[in-house]
Design an enzyme around this catalytic site. Sequence first.
Site, PDB file in Angstrom:
ATOM      1  NE  ARG A  44       0.508  10.657 -53.821  1.00  0.00           N
ATOM      2  CZ  ARG A  44      -0.166  11.657 -53.289  1.00  0.00           C
ATOM      3  NH1 ARG A  44       0.070  12.015 -52.035  1.00  0.00           N
ATOM      4  NH2 ARG A  44      -1.044  12.316 -53.982  1.00  0.00           N
TER       5      ARG A  44
ATOM      6  CE  LYS B  67       7.089 -10.969 -59.210  1.00  0.00           C
ATOM      7  NZ  LYS B  67       6.941 -12.158 -60.084  1.00  0.00           N
TER       8      LYS B  67
ATOM      9  CD  GLU C  31       5.088 -21.542 -55.590  1.00  0.00           C
ATOM     10  OE1 GLU C  31       6.179 -21.442 -56.199  1.00  0.00           O
ATOM     11  OE2 GLU C  31       4.021 -21.045 -56.009  1.00  0.00           O
TER      12      GLU C  31
ATOM     13  CE  LYS D  33      10.029 -14.509 -54.031  1.00  0.00           C
ATOM     14  NZ  LYS D  33       8.592 -14.619 -54.165  1.00  0.00           N
TER      15      LYS D  33
ATOM     16  CD  GLU E 194       8.929 -11.660 -62.897  1.00  0.00           C
ATOM     17  OE1 GLU E 194       8.529 -11.811 -61.736  1.00  0.00           O
ATOM     18  OE2 GLU E 194       8.269 -11.971 -63.891  1.00  0.00           O
TER      19      GLU E 194
ATOM     20  NE  ARG F  84      10.506 -11.521 -57.791  1.00  0.00           N
ATOM     21  CZ  ARG F  84      10.087 -10.775 -56.797  1.00  0.00           C
ATOM     22  NH1 ARG F  84      10.697  -9.629 -56.555  1.00  0.00           N
ATOM     23  NH2 ARG F  84       9.081 -11.158 -56.033  1.00  0.00           N
TER      24      ARG F  84
ATOM     25  CG  ASN G 183       7.426 -16.266 -63.038  1.00  0.00           C
ATOM     26  OD1 ASN G 183       6.829 -16.219 -61.964  1.00  0.00           O
ATOM     27  ND2 ASN G 183       7.830 -15.188 -63.681  1.00  0.00           N
TER      28      ASN G 183
ATOM     29  CG  HIS H  95       4.552 -19.727 -61.648  1.00  0.00           C
ATOM     30  ND1 HIS H  95       5.457 -20.624 -61.134  1.00  0.00           N
ATOM     31  CD2 HIS H  95       4.002 -19.099 -60.569  1.00  0.00           C
ATOM     32  CE1 HIS H  95       5.460 -20.540 -59.810  1.00  0.00           C
ATOM     33  NE2 HIS H  95       4.581 -19.627 -59.438  1.00  0.00           N
TER      34      HIS H  95
ATOM     35  CG  HIS I  34      -0.215 -18.097 -63.424  1.00  0.00           C
ATOM     36  ND1 HIS I  34       0.533 -16.948 -63.530  1.00  0.00           N
ATOM     37  CD2 HIS I  34      -0.212 -18.410 -62.107  1.00  0.00           C
ATOM     38  CE1 HIS I  34       0.988 -16.600 -62.341  1.00  0.00           C
ATOM     39  NE2 HIS I  34       0.547 -17.469 -61.457  1.00  0.00           N
TER      40      HIS I  34
ATOM     41  CG  HIS J 157      -0.767 -20.350 -56.756  1.00  0.00           C
ATOM     42  ND1 HIS J 157      -0.751 -19.737 -57.986  1.00  0.00           N
ATOM     43  CD2 HIS J 157       0.510 -20.265 -56.289  1.00  0.00           C
ATOM     44  CE1 HIS J 157       0.470 -19.292 -58.246  1.00  0.00           C
ATOM     45  NE2 HIS J 157       1.249 -19.586 -57.223  1.00  0.00           N
TER      46      HIS J 157
HETATM   47  P1  NAD Z   1      -4.385 -18.742 -49.282  1.00  0.00           P
HETATM   48  O1  NAD Z   1      -3.872 -17.491 -48.769  1.00  0.00           O
HETATM   49  O2  NAD Z   1      -5.704 -18.728 -49.985  1.00  0.00           O
HETATM   50  O3  NAD Z   1      -4.447 -19.803 -48.100  1.00  0.00           O
HETATM   51  C1  NAD Z   1      -4.938 -21.092 -48.369  1.00  0.00           C
HETATM   52  C2  NAD Z   1      -6.071 -21.502 -47.410  1.00  0.00           C
HETATM   53  O4  NAD Z   1      -5.489 -21.849 -46.173  1.00  0.00           O
HETATM   54  C3  NAD Z   1      -7.066 -20.386 -47.119  1.00  0.00           C
HETATM   55  O5  NAD Z   1      -8.338 -20.969 -47.043  1.00  0.00           O
HETATM   56  C4  NAD Z   1      -6.640 -19.895 -45.741  1.00  0.00           C
HETATM   57  O6  NAD Z   1      -7.726 -19.366 -45.018  1.00  0.00           O
HETATM   58  C5  NAD Z   1      -6.127 -21.141 -45.110  1.00  0.00           C
HETATM   59  N1  NAD Z   1      -5.090 -20.941 -44.107  1.00  0.00           N
HETATM   60  C6  NAD Z   1      -4.029 -20.097 -44.178  1.00  0.00           C
HETATM   61  N2  NAD Z   1      -3.215 -20.290 -43.145  1.00  0.00           N
HETATM   62  C7  NAD Z   1      -3.774 -21.248 -42.373  1.00  0.00           C
HETATM   63  C8  NAD Z   1      -3.380 -21.896 -41.187  1.00  0.00           C
HETATM   64  N3  NAD Z   1      -2.220 -21.624 -40.595  1.00  0.00           N
HETATM   65  N4  NAD Z   1      -4.211 -22.832 -40.661  1.00  0.00           N
HETATM   66  C9  NAD Z   1      -5.364 -23.159 -41.298  1.00  0.00           C
HETATM   67  N5  NAD Z   1      -5.767 -22.602 -42.447  1.00  0.00           N
HETATM   68  C10 NAD Z   1      -4.972 -21.666 -42.981  1.00  0.00           C
HETATM   69  O7  NAD Z   1      -3.385 -19.445 -50.337  1.00  0.00           O
HETATM   70  P2  NAD Z   1      -1.794 -19.562 -50.423  1.00  0.00           P
HETATM   71  O8  NAD Z   1      -1.570 -20.872 -51.069  1.00  0.00           O
HETATM   72  O9  NAD Z   1      -1.133 -19.242 -49.154  1.00  0.00           O
HETATM   73  O10 NAD Z   1      -1.428 -18.401 -51.441  1.00  0.00           O
HETATM   74  C11 NAD Z   1      -1.845 -18.423 -52.776  1.00  0.00           C
HETATM   75  C12 NAD Z   1      -1.794 -17.004 -53.300  1.00  0.00           C
HETATM   76  O11 NAD Z   1      -0.456 -16.535 -53.221  1.00  0.00           O
HETATM   77  C13 NAD Z   1      -2.192 -16.896 -54.750  1.00  0.00           C
HETATM   78  O12 NAD Z   1      -3.067 -15.812 -54.894  1.00  0.00           O
HETATM   79  C14 NAD Z   1      -0.895 -16.616 -55.473  1.00  0.00           C
HETATM   80  O13 NAD Z   1      -1.071 -15.839 -56.629  1.00  0.00           O
HETATM   81  C15 NAD Z   1      -0.146 -15.866 -54.420  1.00  0.00           C
HETATM   82  N6  NAD Z   1       1.316 -15.896 -54.586  1.00  0.00           N
HETATM   83  C16 NAD Z   1       1.985 -14.709 -54.523  1.00  0.00           C
HETATM   84  C17 NAD Z   1       3.346 -14.689 -54.657  1.00  0.00           C
HETATM   85  C18 NAD Z   1       4.085 -13.394 -54.510  1.00  0.00           C
HETATM   86  O14 NAD Z   1       5.312 -13.368 -54.771  1.00  0.00           O
HETATM   87  N7  NAD Z   1       3.457 -12.344 -54.076  1.00  0.00           N
HETATM   88  C19 NAD Z   1       4.066 -15.879 -54.854  1.00  0.00           C
HETATM   89  C20 NAD Z   1       3.345 -17.077 -54.893  1.00  0.00           C
HETATM   90  C21 NAD Z   1       1.964 -17.075 -54.768  1.00  0.00           C
HETATM   91  N1  GLY Z   2       6.633 -16.001 -57.010  1.00  0.00           N
HETATM   92  C1  GLY Z   2       7.377 -15.368 -58.053  1.00  0.00           C
HETATM   93  C2  GLY Z   2       8.109 -14.154 -57.607  1.00  0.00           C
HETATM   94  O1  GLY Z   2       8.040 -13.742 -56.481  1.00  0.00           O
HETATM   95  O2  GLY Z   2       8.781 -13.543 -58.401  1.00  0.00           O
END
Ligand code: NAD
Ligand code: GLY
Length: 383
Positions: A132, A154, A196, A244, A254, A258, A262, A265, A269, A283
């Site tokens: 939990r 998130k 971003e 942020k 949100e 917040r 987006n 987005h 998306h 992304h």
């Molecule tokens: P990712 O985590 O898939 O990383 C991108 C690629 O880079 C992967 O292949 C990874 O293995 C590689 N990689 C990561 N760090 C590395 C490094 N230092 N050196 C070499 N390779 C490396 O993608 P991302 O762009 O970091 O994240 C996208 C995800 O984040 C999506 O799923 C999106 O929905 C999510 N997201 C979440 C939030 C949130 O608030 N939680 C906000 C924005 C995006």
């Molecule tokens: N990336 C959008 C949020 O964190 O709200």
Amino acid sequence: MTAPSAATTHKGDAIEVNVGLGDRAYDVVIGRGLLASLGERVARLRPGAKVVIVTDATVAKYHLAATQAALKGMSAEPVIVPAGESTKSFAMLDKVCGAVIGARIERGDLVVALGGGVVGDLAGFAASVVRRGVDFVQVPTTLLAQVDSSVGGKTGINTAHGKNLVGAFHQPILVIADTALLDTLPEREFRAGYAEVVKYGLLGDREFFEWLEVNWRDVFKGGPARGNTAAPREYAVRKSVEAKAEIVRRDERETGDRMLLNLGHTFGHAFEAAAGFSDRLLHGEAVGLGMALAFEFSARRGLIPQAEADRAIRHLAEVGLPTHIKDVPGTFALDTLMDLIAQDKKVTRGALTFILVRGIGASFVTRDVEAAEVRAFLAEKLS
Ligand code: NAD
Ligand code: GLY
């Protein structure tokens, strides 16, 4: 360059931005070479904690050994998941939860998410549900994760119905954004994360946008401070995290402001899903395209002069982000895009919620967008 916000302090080379959420407040520590201090910082927050490090196979290759070394003297088992968006799945959640429980992580112990947004979202969600809720620390390794996904709590996974549809708000207790980890990131991934960064300028900080227009090449290049001027990459990460943190402090769940995060987005998306969450459109690239469309759509509605939209779009294109649908390989079907937009969680009781702009740095939430208007706009863009 603007002065740091009141929530920001400098300790040696480290910049600490506090996310002010009362008894769940935490620091985002930004700087080159910070990973080595992870063990010390964790021990200060949770003395004697056991740790599980969740990472993906690519990040493990580059940065797992250094992370384990930084946690010297602590029990720190790794769980390695495949790299890529498809890892945000029930199957991988099962794997991570199993590993965390198997490592006997209890309340008071820690999950460390070492990776990009995929690992952060998955590991954070696992931490929110195991027993939990156990604590977790984000060690973001992509630019996108350092400026966005690691901050704000998130967490979640994707389902067959769409992106991020199963998840929880679960704040980390610490974020270590070591900008040196970005040196191994492929340029395409860095550029996707930059979408971003520029988002914070476009949505609420014209001055930051103008700074990025001049300095973006140095943000990409990295490198040291110049005289009294902060190093450009670290400055861009700090400004993004401050923006942020301030929005999350005001509206953690949100229900209002917040949603501004987006920007781009709703369109983004839909394209990302239609492209199958694949290398066809990352992304951050989808967010870049989505922001260009949101500015174009705002101009179409008479909210901003076309020249203002063109300025925003020009910068996105200059760094190499897609700004036209034709910049993305392959084709898209209008019906698919409209179905995906209608399914997006930014739809409230049938009305489309969009983040539009009254200028660069002046975004707002609107719920008065008719599906037919979006359809006509996209039909024209697809033709
Ligand atoms: P990712 O985590 O898939 O990383 C991108 C690629 O880079 C992967 O292949 C990874 O293995 C590689 N990689 C990561 N760090 C590395 C490094 N230092 N050196 C070499 N390779 C490396 O993608 P991302 O762009 O970091 O994240 C996208 C995800 O984040 C999506 O799923 C999106 O929905 C999510 N997201 C979440 C939030 C949130 O608030 N939680 C906000 C924005 C995006
Ligand atoms: N990336 C959008 C949020 O964190 O709200």
